[in-house]
Design a protein around this motif. Structure first.
Motif, PDB file in Angstrom:
ATOM      1  N   SER A   1       6.670   5.613  15.886  1.00 19.86           N
ATOM      2  CA  SER A   1       5.950   7.240  15.227  1.00 19.86           C
ATOM      3  C   SER A   1       5.710   6.964  13.319  1.00 19.86           C
ATOM      4  O   SER A   1       5.316   8.013  12.737  1.00 19.86           O
ATOM      5  CB  SER A   1       6.860   8.359  16.075  1.00 19.86           C
ATOM      6  N   SER A   2       6.838   6.627  13.158  1.00 19.01           N
ATOM      7  CA  SER A   2       7.733   6.329  11.582  1.00 19.01           C
ATOM      8  C   SER A   2       6.228   5.998  10.468  1.00 19.01           C
ATOM      9  O   SER A   2       5.773   6.583   9.065  1.00 19.01           O
ATOM     10  CB  SER A   2       8.333   6.289  11.038  1.00 19.01           C
ATOM     11  N   TYR A   3       5.579   5.082  10.705  1.00 20.57           N
ATOM     12  CA  TYR A   3       5.295   3.891   9.944  1.00 20.57           C
ATOM     13  C   TYR A   3       3.578   3.609  10.524  1.00 20.57           C
ATOM     14  O   TYR A   3       2.721   2.306   9.884  1.00 20.57           O
ATOM     15  CB  TYR A   3       5.595   2.452   9.610  1.00 20.57           C
ATOM     16  N   LEU A   4       2.928   3.780  11.854  1.00 18.65           N
ATOM     17  CA  LEU A   4       2.174   3.651  12.534  1.00 18.65           C
ATOM     18  C   LEU A   4       0.923   3.688  11.453  1.00 18.65           C
ATOM     19  O   LEU A   4      -0.582   2.450  10.723  1.00 18.65           O
ATOM     20  CB  LEU A   4       1.874   3.570  13.500  1.00 18.65           C
ATOM     21  N   ASP A   5       0.735   5.260  11.091  1.00 16.77           N
ATOM     22  CA  ASP A   5       0.074   5.276   9.992  1.00 16.77           C
ATOM     23  C   ASP A   5      -0.538   3.774   8.810  1.00 16.77           C
ATOM     24  O   ASP A   5      -1.798   4.535   8.721  1.00 16.77           O
ATOM     25  CB  ASP A   5      -0.127   6.586   9.307  1.00 16.77           C
ATOM     26  N   ILE A   6       0.622   3.923   8.380  1.00 24.65           N
ATOM     27  CA  ILE A   6       0.343   3.343   6.927  1.00 24.65           C
ATOM     28  C   ILE A   6      -0.886   1.487   7.371  1.00 24.65           C
ATOM     29  O   ILE A   6      -1.420   1.644   6.641  1.00 24.65           O
ATOM     30  CB  ILE A   6       1.674   2.449   6.344  1.00 24.65           C
ATOM     31  N   PRO A   7      -0.628   1.243   8.403  1.00 21.09           N
ATOM     32  CA  PRO A   7      -1.326  -0.078   8.293  1.00 21.09           C
ATOM     33  C   PRO A   7      -2.565   0.825   8.894  1.00 21.09           C
ATOM     34  O   PRO A   7      -3.317   0.171   9.349  1.00 21.09           O
ATOM     35  CB  PRO A   7      -0.644  -1.100  10.015  1.00 21.09           C
ATOM     36  N   LEU A   8      -2.303   2.182   9.860  1.00 20.36           N
ATOM     37  CA  LEU A   8      -3.539   1.936  10.354  1.00 20.36           C
ATOM     38  C   LEU A   8      -4.714   2.630   8.835  1.00 20.36           C
ATOM     39  O   LEU A   8      -6.072   1.787   9.083  1.00 20.36           O
ATOM     40  CB  LEU A   8      -3.572   3.833  10.891  1.00 20.36           C
ATOM     41  N   VAL A   9      -4.816   3.718   8.289  1.00 21.89           N
ATOM     42  CA  VAL A   9      -4.589   3.487   6.852  1.00 21.89           C
ATOM     43  C   VAL A   9      -5.502   2.282   5.688  1.00 21.89           C
ATOM     44  O   VAL A   9      -6.555   2.116   6.135  1.00 21.89           O
ATOM     45  CB  VAL A   9      -4.250   4.597   5.756  1.00 21.89           C
ATOM     46  N   LEU A  10      -4.827   1.255   5.927  1.00 21.02           N
ATOM     47  CA  LEU A  10      -4.553   0.108   5.374  1.00 21.02           C
ATOM     48  C   LEU A  10      -5.967  -0.791   5.884  1.00 21.02           C
ATOM     49  O   LEU A  10      -6.539  -1.524   4.974  1.00 21.02           O
ATOM     50  CB  LEU A  10      -3.521  -0.648   5.255  1.00 21.02           C
ATOM     51  N   VAL A  11      -5.938  -1.071   7.331  1.00 25.89           N
ATOM     52  CA  VAL A  11      -6.603  -1.671   8.037  1.00 25.89           C
ATOM     53  C   VAL A  11      -8.253  -0.598   7.832  1.00 25.89           C
ATOM     54  O   VAL A  11      -9.182  -1.193   7.771  1.00 25.89           O
ATOM     55  CB  VAL A  11      -6.199  -1.786   8.924  1.00 25.89           C
ATOM     56  N   ALA A  12      -8.682   0.750   8.098  1.00 28.87           N
ATOM     57  CA  ALA A  12      -9.505   1.118   7.596  1.00 28.87           C
ATOM     58  C   ALA A  12     -10.612   1.036   6.311  1.00 28.87           C
ATOM     59  O   ALA A  12     -11.794   0.820   5.708  1.00 28.87           O
ATOM     60  CB  ALA A  12      -9.338   2.876   8.327  1.00 28.87           C
ATOM     61  N   PHE A  13      -9.503   0.598   5.685  1.00 26.00           N
ATOM     62  CA  PHE A  13      -9.536   0.794   4.159  1.00 26.00           C
ATOM     63  C   PHE A  13     -10.267  -0.065   3.432  1.00 26.00           C
ATOM     64  O   PHE A  13     -11.698  -0.561   3.287  1.00 26.00           O
ATOM     65  CB  PHE A  13      -8.946   1.079   3.080  1.00 26.00           C
ATOM     66  N   GLY A  14      -9.531  -1.390   3.947  1.00 26.06           N
ATOM     67  CA  GLY A  14      -9.729  -2.806   3.919  1.00 26.06           C
ATOM     68  C   GLY A  14     -11.132  -3.515   4.867  1.00 26.06           C
ATOM     69  O   GLY A  14     -12.276  -3.766   3.996  1.00 26.06           O
ATOM     70  N   GLY A  15     -11.411  -2.765   6.352  1.00 28.14           N
ATOM     71  CA  GLY A  15     -12.213  -3.436   7.146  1.00 28.14           C
ATOM     72  C   GLY A  15     -14.018  -2.543   6.658  1.00 28.14           C
ATOM     73  O   GLY A  15     -14.784  -3.247   6.434  1.00 28.14           O
ATOM     74  N   TYR A  16     -13.530  -1.522   5.738  1.00 31.13           N
ATOM     75  CA  TYR A  16     -14.431  -0.590   5.239  1.00 31.13           C
ATOM     76  C   TYR A  16     -15.322  -0.827   4.363  1.00 31.13           C
ATOM     77  O   TYR A  16     -16.224  -1.345   3.560  1.00 31.13           O
ATOM     78  CB  TYR A  16     -14.418   1.045   4.933  1.00 31.13           C
ATOM     79  N   LYS A  17     -14.691  -1.673   3.543  1.00 31.65           N
ATOM     80  CA  LYS A  17     -14.749  -1.942   2.442  1.00 31.65           C
ATOM     81  C   LYS A  17     -15.213  -3.797   2.539  1.00 31.65           C
ATOM     82  O   LYS A  17     -16.311  -3.826   2.115  1.00 31.65           O
ATOM     83  CB  LYS A  17     -13.107  -2.063   1.353  1.00 31.65           C
ATOM     84  N   LEU A  18     -14.549  -4.058   2.956  1.00 29.74           N
ATOM     85  CA  LEU A  18     -15.355  -5.842   3.686  1.00 29.74           C
ATOM     86  C   LEU A  18     -16.102  -5.094   4.002  1.00 29.74           C
ATOM     87  O   LEU A  18     -17.456  -6.258   3.830  1.00 29.74           O
ATOM     88  CB  LEU A  18     -14.202  -6.513   4.156  1.00 29.74           C
TER      89      LEU A  18
END
Length: 543
Positions: free
Chosen positions: A483-500
């Motif tokens: 609950s404390s850290y799930l948001d961080i990888p979600l944002v990074l994956v969304a950013f990296g995936g879209y950029k790729l």
């Protein structure tokens, strides 16, 4: 060089720009869908009170007790004060950028223009996800409050009622929604003022048979609480542990610009609301937590009450101890409307962000469907589908579900605040790069650039340290970690995936169309000076 005429609203000399940056009449920052399909039904008082209503919720009425127990009266006060300073910087940054780009989706759309479309995509979906979590969080809190009176009825009944009522409010004309939230915001503010006055009366010995408390609990058990560690280090950790709850409590103040395309005269009214909201909300929280710290001991076991009822509320505890029998139920009733109001605010922010994503092609086009009254009803339908997560409180303690969702929501709020500050920093950097004075913005304050840097760094630190307790000996909890850290990888994956996939590029400061934005602002027929307040309106401290 081309010259603009002196603008009657902004005043001052015009901005000189190179011909290639002159306004492009074929492209508008406010999309055609927003112009035609959405109704401008929100007035300035609606916008401001919606933000206040969203920020004064269960975080204040239920969360303060946990903050006092964790950090002590002074630790909690410092924690909320520190986050209040961050909120100040965020609100001014949001107001400056929103005055230039008054679009649905606010800072999500701003990120596409000022930073990178991939950032807008990632933060937009993160915000939608955060509001998906906020609605069941507030509904779970509502069930907690209802169970204060009645624990015999299955919680699923209350969850269902709250969801149905929320849907009805979400699909009516946005002006009606504004009036509903306006009313509940007034109710919440009156409650805060009422409990503060009540607290002062109790603390100063104004209740028959009750002795004067003063700052007794600041002396014994003390202003700070040792958390995990001992001594000064443990006291600091107690102060720092308050941060996530403080962020959750203030969550929602950034939402006042989400419905910019549905706001009358947004280039004027949104900055005005930003300037006032942070001060009022911060004042309410700081005064409330100061009073609570004087009324209830940080060692009081009722602050850690796990019964799943609102008996955990420090206001209810203080009133009960003073023998004021009617107050607990009155407080509980208004706090229940508070939880539901905060849920409505999350629905507005979530649906308008989703609509903004659909406008830019980041979400399915069917989400652009609106009612004849300008409500994006498909966005509402998707948003409310996730409110069914509140049914978790049927098989788990409602208060436990509330605290899980608090951590999830706090992390998402920090990501949003980071984006707001980043957008503003990029805007000021672009102005400097293109040789345009910052004073040419529709609304600007000289100190905000430094405030945005402070907010950006502070939010990043809090985001990465918000769940520090799980890394200490004997405190590991998979659910708390997620609950404390799930948001961080979600944002990074969304950013990296879209950029790729889309091969997007970082926006060059020289390519940000500031001259076009200024021209569009000056050409906006609705961008007229706000009517001068009459003498009695100047004393209105609410809106």
């Amino acid at each position: 060089m081309a010259d603009f005429d002196k603008h009657p609203v902004y005043g001052g000399d015009a901005v000189a720009v190179e011909p290639q940056h002159v306004y492009n009449s074929d492209v508008h920052f406010v999309d055609e869908h927003e112009r035609k399909d959405l109704a401008r039904g929100l007035k300035q008082r609606h916008v401001q009170m919606i933000a206040i209503a969203g920020a004064i919720g269960t975080g204040l009425f239920l969360g303060l007790g946990g903050s006092i127990a964790t950090g002590g009266p002074l630790g909690a006060l410092l924690g909320y004060g520190f986050v209040g300073i961050i909120v100040c910087a965020i609100q001014f940054a949001l107001g400056e950028v929103s005055a230039l780009f008054p679009v649905t989706g606010s800072f999500v759309r701003h990120a596409e223009i000022l930073i990178d479309p991939a950032v807008g995509f990632a933060v937009g979906w993160n915000l939608v996800y955060g509001n998906w979590m906020s609605v069941p969080s507030e509904i779970s809190a509502g069930v907690v409050l209802i169970q204060y009176w009645n624990t015999s009825v299955n919680p699923a009944v209350w969850v269902t009622i709250l969801i149905v009522v929320s849907v009805l409010v979400a699909i009516i004309f946005v002006g009606v929604y504004g009036e509903v939230e306006f009313f509940f915001a007034i109710l919440k503010i009156l409650l805060v003022i009422g409990v503060v006055i009540m607290g002062l009366v109790i603390d100063l010995g104004g209740v028959p048979g009750q002795q004067r408390l003063g700052f007794h609990y600041w002396k014994n058990p003390g202003p700070f609480v040792e958390y995990i560690g001992t001594g000064a280090w443990g006291q600091f950790l107690g102060f720092w542990a308050v941060m996530s709850n403080a962020v959750y409590s203030f969550a929602g103040v950034e939402s006042l610009a989400m419905a910019a395309a549905e706001t009358q005269n947004p280039r004027r009214n949104i900055p005005k609301a930003c300037k006032r909201v942070f001060l009022r909300v911060t004042l309410f929280y700081v005064v409330a937590i100061l009073i609570v710290g004087m009324l209830v001991s940080s060692a009081d076991p009722r602050l850690d009450n796990d019964s799943g009822t609102a008996a955990q509320s420090p206001f209810v505890i203080a009133a009960s101890d003073a023998g004021i029998k009617a107050i607990p139920s009155i407080v509980n009733a208004v706090v229940l409307t508070s939880a539901w109001s905060s849920s409505n605010q999350a629905i507005l922010a979530g649906t308008r962000t989703l609509y903004g994503l659909a406008v830019k092609g980041h979400a399915p086009k069917f989400l652009l469907w609106t009612t004849p009254y300008g409500i994006p009803f498909m966005c509402v339908a998707v948003q409310m589908a996730f409110s069914f997560l509140a049914y978790m409180c049927v098989s788990n303690d409602a208060l436990n579900v509330f605290w899980w969702l608090v951590d999830l929501t706090a992390a998402g709020t920090l990501v949003s605040w980071i984006t707001v500050a980043w957008n503003h920093i990029r805007l000021i950097q672009a102005l400097k790069k293109q040789g345009i004075p910052a004073t040419k913005l529709p609304w600007h304050n000289s100190w905000t650039f430094y405030g945005s840097w402070f907010a950006l760094v502070s939010c990043i630190i809090i985001l990465f340290t918000g769940g520090f307790a799980v890394f200490t000996a004997g405190n590991w909890s998979p659910s708390d970690f997620v609950s404390s850290y799930l948001d961080i990888p979600l944002v990074l994956v969304a950013f990296g995936g879209y950029k790729l996939i889309r091969r997007t590029k970082w926006v060059n400061l020289s390519d940000i169309p500031l001259a076009q934005a200024l021209e569009e602002a000056q050409s906006d027929p609705e961008n007229v000076p706000v009517v001068k307040e009459r003498w009695w309106e100047r004393w209105n401290f609410l809106w």
